[in-house]
Design a protein around this motif. Sequence first.
Motif, short mmCIF file in Angstrom:
data_model
loop_
_atom_site.label_atom_id
_atom_site.label_comp_id
_atom_site.label_asym_id
_atom_site.label_seq_id
_atom_site.Cartn_x
_atom_site.Cartn_y
_atom_site.Cartn_z
N GLU A 101 0.84 -1.21 0.00
CA GLU A 101 0.00 0.00 0.00
C GLU A 101 0.86 1.25 0.00
O GLU A 101 0.61 2.21 -0.70
N ARG A 102 1.95 1.21 0.79
CA ARG A 102 2.84 2.37 0.89
C ARG A 102 3.41 2.77 -0.47
O ARG A 102 3.49 3.94 -0.81
N ILE A 103 3.77 1.76 -1.28
CA ILE A 103 4.35 2.11 -2.58
C ILE A 103 3.30 2.06 -3.70
O ILE A 103 3.62 2.30 -4.87
N GLY A 104 2.08 1.71 -3.34
CA GLY A 104 0.99 1.71 -4.31
C GLY A 104 1.13 0.65 -5.39
O GLY A 104 0.84 0.90 -6.57
N LYS A 105 1.61 -0.55 -4.99
CA LYS A 105 1.78 -1.63 -5.97
C LYS A 105 0.92 -2.82 -5.59
O LYS A 105 0.54 -2.99 -4.43
N LYS A 106 0.65 -3.66 -6.61
CA LYS A 106 -0.22 -4.82 -6.40
C LYS A 106 0.55 -5.95 -5.67
O LYS A 106 1.71 -6.22 -6.00
N LEU A 107 -0.14 -6.57 -4.71
CA LEU A 107 0.43 -7.73 -4.03
C LEU A 107 -0.48 -8.93 -4.25
O LEU A 107 -1.67 -8.88 -3.94
N VAL A 108 0.08 -10.01 -4.80
CA VAL A 108 -0.68 -11.25 -4.98
C VAL A 108 -0.42 -12.13 -3.76
O VAL A 108 0.72 -12.24 -3.31
N VAL A 109 -1.49 -12.71 -3.21
CA VAL A 109 -1.31 -13.57 -2.03
C VAL A 109 -1.76 -14.99 -2.36
O VAL A 109 -2.85 -15.20 -2.89
N ARG A 145 5.08 -20.54 -10.65
CA ARG A 145 3.74 -20.67 -11.24
C ARG A 145 3.03 -19.32 -11.35
O ARG A 145 2.44 -19.00 -12.39
N ILE A 146 3.12 -18.53 -10.29
CA ILE A 146 2.45 -17.22 -10.33
C ILE A 146 3.12 -16.32 -11.38
O ILE A 146 2.46 -15.58 -12.11
N ALA A 147 4.46 -16.41 -11.44
CA ALA A 147 5.18 -15.60 -12.45
C ALA A 147 4.71 -16.00 -13.85
O ALA A 147 4.49 -15.14 -14.71
N MET A 148 4.50 -17.30 -14.08
CA MET A 148 4.02 -17.77 -15.38
C MET A 148 2.60 -17.28 -15.63
O MET A 148 2.30 -16.72 -16.68
N GLU A 149 1.75 -17.52 -14.65
CA GLU A 149 0.32 -17.22 -14.84
C GLU A 149 0.05 -15.73 -15.03
O GLU A 149 -0.84 -15.35 -15.76
N LEU A 150 0.84 -14.91 -14.30
CA LEU A 150 0.55 -13.47 -14.37
C LEU A 150 1.47 -12.72 -15.34
O LEU A 150 1.53 -11.49 -15.34
N GLY A 151 2.20 -13.47 -16.12
CA GLY A 151 2.98 -12.84 -17.21
C GLY A 151 4.15 -11.99 -16.75
O GLY A 151 4.49 -11.00 -17.40
N ALA A 152 4.79 -12.40 -15.62
CA ALA A 152 6.02 -11.68 -15.23
C ALA A 152 7.15 -12.20 -16.10
O ALA A 152 7.12 -13.36 -16.54
N SER A 153 8.16 -11.36 -16.38
CA SER A 153 9.27 -11.88 -17.17
C SER A 153 10.45 -12.25 -16.28
O SER A 153 11.34 -12.98 -16.70
N VAL A 154 10.47 -11.72 -15.05
CA VAL A 154 11.57 -12.00 -14.12
C VAL A 154 10.99 -12.19 -12.72
O VAL A 154 10.05 -11.49 -12.34
N LEU A 155 11.61 -13.10 -11.99
CA LEU A 155 11.22 -13.30 -10.59
C LEU A 155 12.41 -12.88 -9.72
O LEU A 155 13.52 -13.38 -9.90
N ALA A 156 12.17 -11.95 -8.79
CA ALA A 156 13.28 -11.45 -7.95
C ALA A 156 13.07 -11.85 -6.50
O ALA A 156 11.98 -11.73 -5.96
N THR A 157 14.15 -12.33 -5.86
CA THR A 157 14.08 -12.65 -4.43
C THR A 157 15.12 -11.82 -3.67
O THR A 157 16.08 -11.32 -4.24
#
Length: 304
Positions: A101-109, A145-157
Amino acid sequence: MKCRKCGEKAVVNLREHRLSLCKGCYIPWFVDYTEKTIKKFRMIDRGDRVLVAVSGGKDSLALWDVLNELGYETFGLYIHLGIDYDGYSDVSLQKSKQFAERIGKKLVVVDVEKEVGAGIPELRGITRRPVCSVCGMTKRYYMNRIAMELGASVLATGHNLDDEVSQLLGNILNWNIDYLIQQSPVLPAREEGLKKKVKPFCYFTEKQTLLYTVLRNIDYVEMECPFSVGATSIFNKDILNQLEHRSPGIKRRFYDGFLNNKHVFLKDVVDEIGLRNCSNCGMPTVNEVCSFCKTKERVRSVVQ
Ligand code: AMP
Ligand code: FES
Ligand code: ZN
């Protein structure tokens, strides 16, 4: 001790960089250094959609903050592991949501209990596998799986240098060749359905990410996972910190040395592990059915 950049009172002395910095100069240094690491390993390009895996802890929230500051397109993923002890998973979720919320970005749970029918503590009993191994498998599965389903091109940890060198030491002590091959700050995408994975904080120590988080007033979960008490990785981190105290920069040299020389001593080992798609869920695996689906099936047979 004075700041090397502006002469103000320094808040930190980065011995391995021979650099002391004040609060005002530390934050931009940290952001810049992350960008340098991203460029060095070609982790993220402009135009990428980055899924940031956040645990509610200091490293991953700081990472999301920095990527956002650098102007990358990001969204977050929190995996609720169903760990009730002291409300661990709920508190971590709440911190992650608050930051999104602070940065105004979407969070998938993703809620593991709902998806699988059991949380990580129950999965430990059902599978009779070490808890961190079931947990790691479940997290990796959903991240991809979420990266695939939601069309992310990179996953960062948010893995930091301490995580990386303690893992490296553990893998070398046990000669886990398969894990050593896979250990890298950047893993390319595979067409069988694996997303590109990156660790932009791989050169920062835990203390450095903590300082950034505190100076940026990021509210994070301070509690450690209750299952990590007494873990070998924590013991290894302590040993490596003792080595670092005696020889500043040794953790970084250990890590870079491995990355630079990996292909010399692992060159006879197959570069690419053969992958196919799980006959049940379609995600990449080395077997007919992936470990995640096998675990899910076990839960079903036990619960019914
Ligand atoms: P750990 O395996 O707990 O050391 O965490 C390493 C990285 O994995 C973190 O910095 C996060 O990026 C990610 N991560 C850990 N736990 C979660 C979680 N529950 N949900 C999403 N990402 C996570
Ligand atoms: Fe997975 Fe602790 S976070 S076992
Ligand atoms: Zn599967």
